[in-house]
Scaffold this motif. Sequence first.
Motif, PDB file in Angstrom:
ATOM      1  N   ASP A  23       0.830  -1.210   0.000  1.00 43.19           N
ATOM      2  CA  ASP A  23       0.000   0.000   0.000  1.00 43.19           C
ATOM      3  C   ASP A  23       0.864   1.259   0.000  1.00 43.19           C
ATOM      4  OD1 ASP A  23      -2.393  -1.438  -0.017  1.00 43.19           O
ATOM      5  OD2 ASP A  23      -2.505  -1.488   2.173  1.00 43.19           O
ATOM      6  N   CYS A  24       2.004   1.215   0.687  1.00 44.99           N
ATOM      7  CA  CYS A  24       2.921   2.365   0.676  1.00 44.99           C
ATOM      8  C   CYS A  24       3.503   2.551  -0.715  1.00 44.99           C
ATOM      9  CB  CYS A  24       4.018   2.188   1.718  1.00 44.99           C
ATOM     10  SG  CYS A  24       3.413   2.351   3.413  1.00 44.99           S
ATOM     11  N   ARG A  25       3.767   1.452  -1.400  1.00 42.99           N
ATOM     12  CA  ARG A  25       4.236   1.552  -2.782  1.00 42.99           C
ATOM     13  C   ARG A  25       3.176   2.242  -3.634  1.00 42.99           C
ATOM     14  NH1 ARG A  25       5.991  -3.740  -5.726  1.00 42.99           N
ATOM     15  NH2 ARG A  25       3.933  -4.344  -5.053  1.00 42.99           N
ATOM     16  N   ASP A  30       1.056   9.513  -5.300  1.00 45.00           N
ATOM     17  CA  ASP A  30       0.496  10.671  -4.600  1.00 45.00           C
ATOM     18  C   ASP A  30       1.603  11.527  -4.000  1.00 45.00           C
ATOM     19  OD1 ASP A  30      -2.110  10.025  -5.229  1.00 45.00           O
ATOM     20  OD2 ASP A  30      -2.540   9.073  -3.294  1.00 45.00           O
ATOM     21  N   LEU A  31       2.605  10.893  -3.412  1.00 41.52           N
ATOM     22  CA  LEU A  31       3.705  11.650  -2.802  1.00 41.52           C
ATOM     23  C   LEU A  31       4.496  12.410  -3.856  1.00 41.52           C
ATOM     24  CD1 LEU A  31       4.918   9.078  -0.119  1.00 41.52           C
ATOM     25  CD2 LEU A  31       3.478  11.106   0.212  1.00 41.52           C
ATOM     26  N   ARG A  32       4.717  11.784  -5.002  1.00 41.04           N
ATOM     27  CA  ARG A  32       5.415  12.483  -6.096  1.00 41.04           C
ATOM     28  C   ARG A  32       4.597  13.686  -6.564  1.00 41.04           C
ATOM     29  NH1 ARG A  32       5.972   7.006  -8.313  1.00 41.04           N
ATOM     30  NH2 ARG A  32       7.960   6.207  -7.589  1.00 41.04           N
ATOM     31  N   ALA A  33       3.286  13.498  -6.693  1.00 42.70           N
ATOM     32  CA  ALA A  33       2.412  14.595  -7.131  1.00 42.70           C
ATOM     33  C   ALA A  33       2.431  15.742  -6.121  1.00 42.70           C
ATOM     34  CB  ALA A  33       0.984  14.090  -7.335  1.00 42.70           C
ATOM     35  N   LEU A  34       2.433  15.418  -4.844  1.00 39.67           N
ATOM     36  CA  LEU A  34       2.491  16.454  -3.813  1.00 39.67           C
ATOM     37  C   LEU A  34       3.825  17.194  -3.868  1.00 39.67           C
ATOM     38  CD1 LEU A  34       0.815  14.475  -0.908  1.00 39.67           C
ATOM     39  CD2 LEU A  34      -0.111  16.532  -2.010  1.00 39.67           C
ATOM     40  N   ARG A  35       4.921  16.454  -4.066  1.00 41.38           N
ATOM     41  CA  ARG A  35       6.238  17.100  -4.182  1.00 41.38           C
ATOM     42  C   ARG A  35       6.277  18.018  -5.391  1.00 41.38           C
ATOM     43  NH1 ARG A  35       9.321  12.571  -1.990  1.00 41.38           N
ATOM     44  NH2 ARG A  35       9.026  11.549  -3.969  1.00 41.38           N
ATOM     45  N   ALA A  36       5.691  17.562  -6.501  1.00 39.93           N
ATOM     46  CA  ALA A  36       5.681  18.375  -7.723  1.00 39.93           C
ATOM     47  C   ALA A  36       4.840  19.642  -7.527  1.00 39.93           C
ATOM     48  CB  ALA A  36       5.141  17.560  -8.897  1.00 39.93           C
ATOM     49  N   ARG A  37       3.729  19.511  -6.842  1.00 43.64           N
ATOM     50  CA  ARG A  37       2.829  20.658  -6.652  1.00 43.64           C
ATOM     51  C   ARG A  37       3.391  21.674  -5.667  1.00 43.64           C
ATOM     52  NH1 ARG A  37      -3.633  20.860  -5.345  1.00 43.64           N
ATOM     53  NH2 ARG A  37      -3.640  23.031  -4.750  1.00 43.64           N
ATOM     54  N   TYR A  38       3.960  21.200  -4.566  1.00 45.31           N
ATOM     55  CA  TYR A  38       4.343  22.108  -3.482  1.00 45.31           C
ATOM     56  C   TYR A  38       5.838  22.371  -3.380  1.00 45.31           C
ATOM     57  CZ  TYR A  38      -0.445  21.590  -1.944  1.00 45.31           C
ATOM     58  OH  TYR A  38      -1.812  21.601  -1.900  1.00 45.31           O
ATOM     59  N   GLY A  39       6.669  21.478  -3.855  1.00 43.54           N
ATOM     60  CA  GLY A  39       8.111  21.677  -3.722  1.00 43.54           C
ATOM     61  C   GLY A  39       8.495  21.922  -2.270  1.00 43.54           C
ATOM     62  N   ASP A  40       9.252  22.992  -2.034  1.00 39.68           N
ATOM     63  CA  ASP A  40       9.727  23.315  -0.686  1.00 39.68           C
ATOM     64  C   ASP A  40       8.654  23.946   0.201  1.00 39.68           C
ATOM     65  OD1 ASP A  40      12.192  22.354  -1.366  1.00 39.68           O
ATOM     66  OD2 ASP A  40      13.061  24.319  -1.782  1.00 39.68           O
ATOM     67  N   LEU A  81      10.606   0.398  -2.138  1.00 44.37           N
ATOM     68  CA  LEU A  81       9.176   0.146  -2.318  1.00 44.37           C
ATOM     69  C   LEU A  81       8.858  -0.369  -3.720  1.00 44.37           C
ATOM     70  CD1 LEU A  81       7.508   3.097  -0.395  1.00 44.37           C
ATOM     71  CD2 LEU A  81       7.338   0.651   0.149  1.00 44.37           C
ATOM     72  N   ALA A  82       9.613   0.079  -4.708  1.00 47.36           N
ATOM     73  CA  ALA A  82       9.368  -0.376  -6.085  1.00 47.36           C
ATOM     74  C   ALA A  82       9.628  -1.873  -6.233  1.00 47.36           C
ATOM     75  CB  ALA A  82      10.245   0.410  -7.058  1.00 47.36           C
ATOM     76  N   ARG A  83      10.387  -2.438  -5.293  1.00 47.33           N
ATOM     77  CA  ARG A  83      10.773  -3.857  -5.392  1.00 47.33           C
ATOM     78  C   ARG A  83      10.470  -4.605  -4.099  1.00 47.33           C
ATOM     79  NH1 ARG A  83      16.718  -2.464  -7.225  1.00 47.33           N
ATOM     80  NH2 ARG A  83      17.101  -4.668  -6.939  1.00 47.33           N
ATOM     81  N   VAL A  84       9.295  -4.362  -3.554  1.00 47.56           N
ATOM     82  CA  VAL A  84       8.888  -4.982  -2.286  1.00 47.56           C
ATOM     83  C   VAL A  84       9.056  -6.500  -2.315  1.00 47.56           C
ATOM     84  CG1 VAL A  84       6.853  -5.463  -0.861  1.00 47.56           C
ATOM     85  CG2 VAL A  84       7.348  -3.133  -1.536  1.00 47.56           C
ATOM     86  N   GLU A  85       8.726  -7.103  -3.434  1.00 49.32           N
ATOM     87  CA  GLU A  85       8.803  -8.571  -3.534  1.00 49.32           C
ATOM     88  C   GLU A  85      10.231  -9.066  -3.329  1.00 49.32           C
ATOM     89  OE1 GLU A  85       7.365  -6.558  -5.829  1.00 49.32           O
ATOM     90  OE2 GLU A  85       5.247  -7.021  -5.450  1.00 49.32           O
ATOM     91  N   GLU A  86      11.216  -8.304  -3.830  1.00 49.22           N
ATOM     92  CA  GLU A  86      12.613  -8.696  -3.641  1.00 49.22           C
ATOM     93  C   GLU A  86      13.007  -8.589  -2.173  1.00 49.22           C
ATOM     94  OE1 GLU A  86      15.841  -7.711  -6.563  1.00 49.22           O
ATOM     95  OE2 GLU A  86      14.187  -6.542  -7.447  1.00 49.22           O
ATOM     96  N   LEU A  87      12.521  -7.558  -1.507  1.00 52.92           N
ATOM     97  CA  LEU A  87      12.798  -7.426  -0.072  1.00 52.92           C
ATOM     98  C   LEU A  87      12.212  -8.624   0.667  1.00 52.92           C
ATOM     99  CD1 LEU A  87      13.816  -5.972   2.438  1.00 52.92           C
ATOM    100  CD2 LEU A  87      11.770  -4.526   2.350  1.00 52.92           C
ATOM    101  N   ASP A  88      11.004  -9.029   0.284  1.00 50.50           N
ATOM    102  CA  ASP A  88      10.381 -10.206   0.901  1.00 50.50           C
ATOM    103  C   ASP A  88      11.272 -11.439   0.758  1.00 50.50           C
ATOM    104  OD1 ASP A  88       8.129  -8.687   1.494  1.00 50.50           O
ATOM    105  OD2 ASP A  88       6.935  -9.461  -0.176  1.00 50.50           O
ATOM    106  N   ARG A  89      11.837 -11.627  -0.444  1.00 52.72           N
ATOM    107  CA  ARG A  89      12.637 -12.825  -0.733  1.00 52.72           C
ATOM    108  C   ARG A  89      14.058 -12.760  -0.181  1.00 52.72           C
ATOM    109  NH1 ARG A  89      11.140 -11.874  -5.811  1.00 52.72           N
ATOM    110  NH2 ARG A  89      13.279 -11.576  -6.505  1.00 52.72           N
ATOM    111  N   LYS A  90      14.725 -11.608  -0.352  1.00 50.92           N
ATOM    112  CA  LYS A  90      16.159 -11.520  -0.067  1.00 50.92           C
ATOM    113  C   LYS A  90      16.498 -10.984   1.316  1.00 50.92           C
ATOM    114  CE  LYS A  90      17.442 -10.668  -4.910  1.00 50.92           C
ATOM    115  NZ  LYS A  90      18.063  -9.664  -5.793  1.00 50.92           N
ATOM    116  N   GLY A  91      15.602 -10.208   1.911  1.00 54.06           N
ATOM    117  CA  GLY A  91      15.863  -9.659   3.236  1.00 54.06           C
ATOM    118  C   GLY A  91      16.920  -8.569   3.254  1.00 54.06           C
TER     119      GLY A  91
END
Length: 172
Positions: A23-25, A30-40, A81-91
């Motif tokens: 879900d965080c992935r 949304d987080l990228r869109a917020l960064r693009a809209r508001y920046g600093d 987060l883009a590779r959650v499945e790898e984290l699950d497998r490889k630790g």
Amino acid sequence: MTDPSPAFTAPVLDVWCELQCPDCRSALDDLRALRARYGDRLEMRLRHFPLEKHKHAFAAAQAAEEALEQGQGWAYVEAVLARVEELDRKGEPFLVEVARELGLDAEEFDTALIDGRHILIVDADQAEGKAIGVTGTPTYVIGGERLDGGKSQEGLRERIEQIADRLLAEQG
């Protein structure tokens, strides 16, 4: 003579996240869109809430803190987060691998995971999250309002934008 106008303080969006959470992935867009809209004008802070059901989440939170210390916190979070499945497998070796891929000091990551230098930060975030009612991830806190994205992301970005716009308008 001092400047009578108050200094600008960006509103803070606390993002309670867990790096083994699909879900965080999903929330990254949304987080990228917020960064693009508001920046600093909007400060996004990563807050850790590792869930017990995810075996590598606590180590991943510590690794994210090391990435933050090395200047690439959000890039690291997004890469893991883009590779959650790898984290699950490889630790934990996967966490060091991602650091290496991003050009970070992978040996320092490995050492940080062994010596636990970031455990107190992760523990403090988790304790604060529990204290304010965080039960799942992602959860957002902005302007004193807690928004739970663990069940559904629908409408959350719009609500965050409404609150951020209001807070920015209040500052003038």
